[in-house]
Design a protein around this motif. Structure first.
Motif, PDB file in Angstrom:
ATOM      1  N   LEU A  73       0.841  -1.201   0.000  1.00 20.11           N
ATOM      2  CA  LEU A  73       0.000   0.000   0.000  1.00 20.11           C
ATOM      3  C   LEU A  73       0.876   1.251   0.000  1.00 20.11           C
ATOM      4  N   LEU A  74       0.533   2.236  -0.830  1.00 19.28           N
ATOM      5  CA  LEU A  74       1.307   3.464  -0.938  1.00 19.28           C
ATOM      6  C   LEU A  74       0.555   4.634  -0.303  1.00 19.28           C
ATOM      7  N   PRO A  75       1.272   5.682   0.115  1.00 23.03           N
ATOM      8  CA  PRO A  75       0.596   6.857   0.667  1.00 23.03           C
ATOM      9  C   PRO A  75      -0.454   7.435  -0.280  1.00 23.03           C
ATOM     10  N   SER A  76      -0.172   7.396  -1.593  1.00 23.46           N
ATOM     11  CA  SER A  76      -1.133   7.928  -2.568  1.00 23.46           C
ATOM     12  C   SER A  76      -2.419   7.112  -2.609  1.00 23.46           C
ATOM     13  N   ASP A  77      -2.342   5.828  -2.223  1.00 22.62           N
ATOM     14  CA  ASP A  77      -3.550   4.991  -2.171  1.00 22.62           C
ATOM     15  C   ASP A  77      -4.475   5.440  -1.049  1.00 22.62           C
ATOM     16  N   ILE A  78      -3.920   6.141  -0.071  1.00 23.40           N
ATOM     17  CA  ILE A  78      -4.708   6.629   1.065  1.00 23.40           C
ATOM     18  C   ILE A  78      -5.165   8.065   0.844  1.00 23.40           C
ATOM     19  N   MET A  79      -4.227   8.926   0.434  1.00 27.04           N
ATOM     20  CA  MET A  79      -4.520  10.359   0.347  1.00 27.04           C
ATOM     21  C   MET A  79      -5.133  10.776  -0.979  1.00 27.04           C
ATOM     22  N   GLY A  80      -4.735  10.119  -2.053  1.00 30.27           N
ATOM     23  CA  GLY A  80      -5.202  10.508  -3.375  1.00 30.27           C
ATOM     24  C   GLY A  80      -4.036  10.864  -4.267  1.00 30.27           C
ATOM     25  N   ILE A  81      -4.335  11.197  -5.512  1.00 32.66           N
ATOM     26  CA  ILE A  81      -3.267  11.413  -6.489  1.00 32.66           C
ATOM     27  C   ILE A  81      -3.704  12.440  -7.532  1.00 32.66           C
ATOM     28  N   ASN A  82      -2.749  13.197  -8.048  1.00 31.33           N
ATOM     29  CA  ASN A  82      -2.991  14.081  -9.188  1.00 31.33           C
ATOM     30  C   ASN A  82      -2.787  13.283 -10.470  1.00 31.33           C
ATOM     31  N   TYR A  83      -3.794  13.277 -11.318  1.00 35.46           N
ATOM     32  CA  TYR A  83      -3.683  12.550 -12.580  1.00 35.46           C
ATOM     33  C   TYR A  83      -3.998  13.488 -13.743  1.00 35.46           C
ATOM     34  N   LEU A  88      -9.679  17.358 -20.364  1.00 32.77           N
ATOM     35  CA  LEU A  88      -9.532  18.745 -19.932  1.00 32.77           C
ATOM     36  C   LEU A  88      -8.151  19.310 -20.247  1.00 32.77           C
ATOM     37  N   GLY A  89      -7.191  18.435 -20.519  1.00 33.71           N
ATOM     38  CA  GLY A  89      -5.842  18.882 -20.801  1.00 33.71           C
ATOM     39  C   GLY A  89      -5.145  19.456 -19.586  1.00 33.71           C
ATOM     40  N   ASP A  90      -5.478  18.950 -18.403  1.00 33.30           N
ATOM     41  CA  ASP A  90      -4.891  19.472 -17.167  1.00 33.30           C
ATOM     42  C   ASP A  90      -4.897  18.382 -16.102  1.00 33.30           C
ATOM     43  N   PHE A  91      -4.134  18.641 -15.040  1.00 29.89           N
ATOM     44  CA  PHE A  91      -4.087  17.697 -13.929  1.00 29.89           C
ATOM     45  C   PHE A  91      -5.288  17.913 -13.002  1.00 29.89           C
ATOM     46  N   GLN A  92      -5.820  16.819 -12.514  1.00 33.92           N
ATOM     47  CA  GLN A  92      -6.923  16.866 -11.555  1.00 33.92           C
ATOM     48  C   GLN A  92      -6.574  15.986 -10.357  1.00 33.92           C
ATOM     49  N   PHE A  93      -7.148  16.355  -9.213  1.00 40.61           N
ATOM     50  CA  PHE A  93      -6.877  15.581  -7.998  1.00 40.61           C
ATOM     51  C   PHE A  93      -8.001  14.579  -7.767  1.00 40.61           C
ATOM     52  N   ARG A  94      -7.616  13.329  -7.629  1.00 43.30           N
ATOM     53  CA  ARG A  94      -8.579  12.275  -7.307  1.00 43.30           C
ATOM     54  C   ARG A  94      -8.419  11.935  -5.829  1.00 43.30           C
ATOM     55  N   LYS A  95      -9.459  12.207  -5.048  1.00 45.85           N
ATOM     56  CA  LYS A  95      -9.390  12.020  -3.602  1.00 45.85           C
ATOM     57  C   LYS A  95      -9.251  10.547  -3.234  1.00 45.85           C
ATOM     58  N   GLY A  96      -8.453  10.295  -2.194  1.00 46.71           N
ATOM     59  CA  GLY A  96      -8.311   8.949  -1.671  1.00 46.71           C
ATOM     60  C   GLY A  96      -9.342   8.692  -0.575  1.00 46.71           C
ATOM     61  N   PRO A  97      -9.366   7.493  -0.019  1.00 46.44           N
ATOM     62  CA  PRO A  97     -10.367   7.130   0.998  1.00 46.44           C
ATOM     63  C   PRO A  97     -10.238   7.903   2.306  1.00 46.44           C
ATOM     64  N   VAL A 128      -4.356  16.889   4.605  1.00 44.70           N
ATOM     65  CA  VAL A 128      -3.299  16.132   3.941  1.00 44.70           C
ATOM     66  C   VAL A 128      -2.616  17.042   2.926  1.00 44.70           C
ATOM     67  N   THR A 129      -1.349  16.772   2.669  1.00 48.85           N
ATOM     68  CA  THR A 129      -0.592  17.543   1.688  1.00 48.85           C
ATOM     69  C   THR A 129      -0.131  16.611   0.586  1.00 48.85           C
ATOM     70  N   VAL A 130      -0.574  16.896  -0.639  1.00 50.26           N
ATOM     71  CA  VAL A 130      -0.218  16.086  -1.805  1.00 50.26           C
ATOM     72  C   VAL A 130       0.400  17.002  -2.852  1.00 50.26           C
ATOM     73  N   ASP A 131       1.614  16.676  -3.281  1.00 49.60           N
ATOM     74  CA  ASP A 131       2.331  17.491  -4.283  1.00 49.60           C
ATOM     75  C   ASP A 131       2.395  18.959  -3.879  1.00 49.60           C
ATOM     76  N   GLY A 132       2.641  19.188  -2.592  1.00 51.30           N
ATOM     77  CA  GLY A 132       2.812  20.549  -2.107  1.00 51.30           C
ATOM     78  C   GLY A 132       1.538  21.323  -1.850  1.00 51.30           C
ATOM     79  N   GLU A 133       0.385  20.731  -2.140  1.00 50.14           N
ATOM     80  CA  GLU A 133      -0.895  21.417  -1.922  1.00 50.14           C
ATOM     81  C   GLU A 133      -1.634  20.774  -0.743  1.00 50.14           C
ATOM     82  N   THR A 134      -2.050  21.607   0.202  1.00 51.69           N
ATOM     83  CA  THR A 134      -2.734  21.124   1.400  1.00 51.69           C
ATOM     84  C   THR A 134      -4.242  21.152   1.196  1.00 51.69           C
ATOM     85  N   ARG A 135      -4.874  20.055   1.555  1.00 51.45           N
ATOM     86  CA  ARG A 135      -6.329  19.956   1.423  1.00 51.45           C
ATOM     87  C   ARG A 135      -6.924  19.547   2.768  1.00 51.45           C
ATOM     88  N   MET A 136      -7.991  20.229   3.145  1.00 48.87           N
ATOM     89  CA  MET A 136      -8.654  19.941   4.413  1.00 48.87           C
ATOM     90  C   MET A 136      -9.516  18.688   4.289  1.00 48.87           C
TER      91      MET A 136
END
Length: 311
Positions: A73-83, A88-97, A128-136
């Protein structure tokens, strides 16, 4: 305080439709929830840990997620990932559980330390902080983690820093003979899906706002400090309770007093909460398990003068 008592009773009554004979454990979960704390459930497989957590979230009507911790299991599997979204031609954040209200971290000690540590910010800061961005994260937010206390192969013991993030470490324990019979019959007729959500968001807001108003006399506060000081000075204990642990004990006593209909903390509240809140916050020479640590805290309690007995 009537609203706190009513809240406790209806939560336990509703959960008891599918969870048999564990009212004391349910009470501890309620105390931790009102204190905005997290719980480590340390017990053998098949004791109903997952069932209890699901029943609690369903009763409250809060979104629930279960994460099965494994070595890969990876941290991104818990927090989420930018894909990258090609449309849209841009990165979007997919929330983790972790973006849920009640999160079950099943067999947390099976994941690597890197993955375990990904929960630290979430549990302490509610973000959580993913790729330098903090999300509540959602509010309220509660992690209930499970681990098997006897299995060592393929596990990574939680470090003290992460254990300290848990508000309580508790065990469910075996049911009595009669309770186990009832569990067998209940398992055939009742399921989690049958439970109704019986708590409103407004009620939760009221409880969270008022639980901290429970008062503590100077004598009882000194009693709490006497217990904490003893854990720091006892020869058997290498590492005593931290200030975070002292705050947790105080908050637990406030919530426990409230759900028992009192506007003030009494020494019995402290005696009840201390073994559950402090057992994982001490490091004992030669051993460090839940049962032995609880017994040591209870022994400390037996040596300290109770405020009402002081002249």
């Amino acid at each position: 305080m009537d609203r706190f008592v009513e809240f406790k009773e209806k939560i336990i009554n509703n959960m008891s439709q599918v969870v048999i004979g564990k009212e004391k454990v349910m009470e501890l979960i309620i105390v931790s929830f009102l204190s905005k704390g997290h719980i480590l459930l340390e017990d053998l497989p098949g004791m109903g840990k997952t069932m209890m957590v699901k029943a609690f979230s369903k009763t409250l009507g809060l979104p629930f997620k279960r994460i099965q911790f494994t070595p890969d299991l990876l941290p991104s599997d818990i927090m989420g990932i930018n894909y990258y979204n090609q449309k849209l031609g841009d990165f979007q954040f997919r929330k983790g559980p972790i973006f849920s209200n009640v999160v079950l971290a099943d067999e947390i000690n099976r994941a690597t330390p890197r993955t375990q540590s990904s929960l630290l910010e979430a549990m302490q800061e509610g973000q959580v902080t993913v790729d330098g961005e903090t999300r509540m994260l959602n509010k309220p937010f509660m992690v209930l983690a499970t681990q098997n206390p006897i299995e060592s192969y393929g596990t990574f013991p939680l470090p003290e820093a992460q254990l300290d993030r848990f508000f309580m470490r508790i065990k469910i324990g075996y049911p009595t003979r009669e309770e186990e019979k009832e569990i067998i019959h209940s398992n055939l007729s009742k399921s989690i899906e049958d439970l109704e959500s019986i708590v409103s968001a407004e009620e939760l807001d009221y409880l969270f706002e008022n639980v901290s108003k429970v008062e503590c006399s100077p004598d009882v506060m000194d009693y709490i400090m006497d217990i904490v000081d003893q854990t720091r000075n006892l020869v058997e204990i290498q590492l005593g309770v931290s200030p975070r642990g002292t705050i947790a004990l105080f908050k637990a006593c406030q919530a426990y007093a409230a759900i028992n209909g009192r506007k003030y903390i009494i020494p019995e509240d402290v005696k009840t909460m201390a073994p559950k809140v402090l057992n994982h916050r001490i490091i004992v020479k030669g051993r460090n398990n839940l049962v032995d640590n609880e017994k040591l805290i209870e022994r400390i309690l037996s040596t300290i003068e109770v405020p009402l007995e002081r002249i």
